[in-house]
Design a protein around this motif. Sequence first.
Motif, short mmCIF file in Angstrom:
data_model
loop_
_atom_site.label_atom_id
_atom_site.label_comp_id
_atom_site.label_asym_id
_atom_site.label_seq_id
_atom_site.Cartn_x
_atom_site.Cartn_y
_atom_site.Cartn_z
N GLY A 16 0.81 -1.21 0.00
CA GLY A 16 0.00 0.00 0.00
C GLY A 16 0.84 1.26 0.00
O GLY A 16 2.05 1.21 0.24
N GLY A 59 -6.20 3.37 -0.23
CA GLY A 59 -6.39 1.95 0.07
C GLY A 59 -6.76 1.69 1.52
O GLY A 59 -6.65 0.55 2.01
N ARG A 62 -9.43 -1.04 1.91
CA ARG A 62 -8.92 -2.41 1.76
C ARG A 62 -8.06 -2.82 2.96
O ARG A 62 -8.09 -3.97 3.40
N LYS A 79 -4.63 -6.16 -0.75
CA LYS A 79 -5.28 -5.45 -1.87
C LYS A 79 -6.53 -6.17 -2.37
O LYS A 79 -7.34 -5.58 -3.09
#
Length: 223
Positions: A16, A59, A62, A79
């Motif tokens: 990330g 992100g 996630r 992810k």
Amino acid sequence: MKNYSAFDVIGPKMIGPSSSHTAGAARLARIASKLIKADIIKVDFLLHGSFANTYRGHGTDRALMAGLLGFTEYDENLKNSLEIANKKGINYNFIPTDLGDAHPNTVKFLIYQSNGKIVELMGSSIGGGNIKITEINGMKLEFVGEYPTLIVKHIDGPGVITKITKVLADEDINIAFMSVYRQSKGKDALMVLECDNKLSDKLIKSIKDSSGNVEDVYVIDSL
């Protein structure tokens, strides 16, 4: 106050783009996962400050789901966490909100379990992947996940602290930091013990058996 090294500021090895928005988010969720005692059927992620504004681009969404599923911040599955949650039948919502006077990177989890119980946890990603938990099930507290941590939910009463700390002493476990929080005298309370030693599942039963005032026990490994 904790002193932060250059490695704390740079952040951990991770999947990330951001130690604050990705690694810290995954760590917050991983701690929340330790409070879950049944299958997750739904999660509401209440996002505050910059978490609310940037969660898709960084992100964070996630990472939060990955942590709840038990993935670390350097797991390749991070992810794909939303797709994995969909396959498991977990419903989820990311809800921008105002959590008041909180750190800009703060999230509150509302986790609905198959046993009908709801776990609430609020915490902040404070930089470099470091985190701070500030609330569990409506009760204010504070710990950072740096040490193996024992959380004991109990009814406030005389002798409870002594009985629990005796269990730890008998197991040769050293307490690094300890805090006790209560709603009011004789009501719900939480004891947070950050320890130097790894905490075993066997310890949970010993603490539950130590006092009739103990309602639940959670063990959280160091991050």
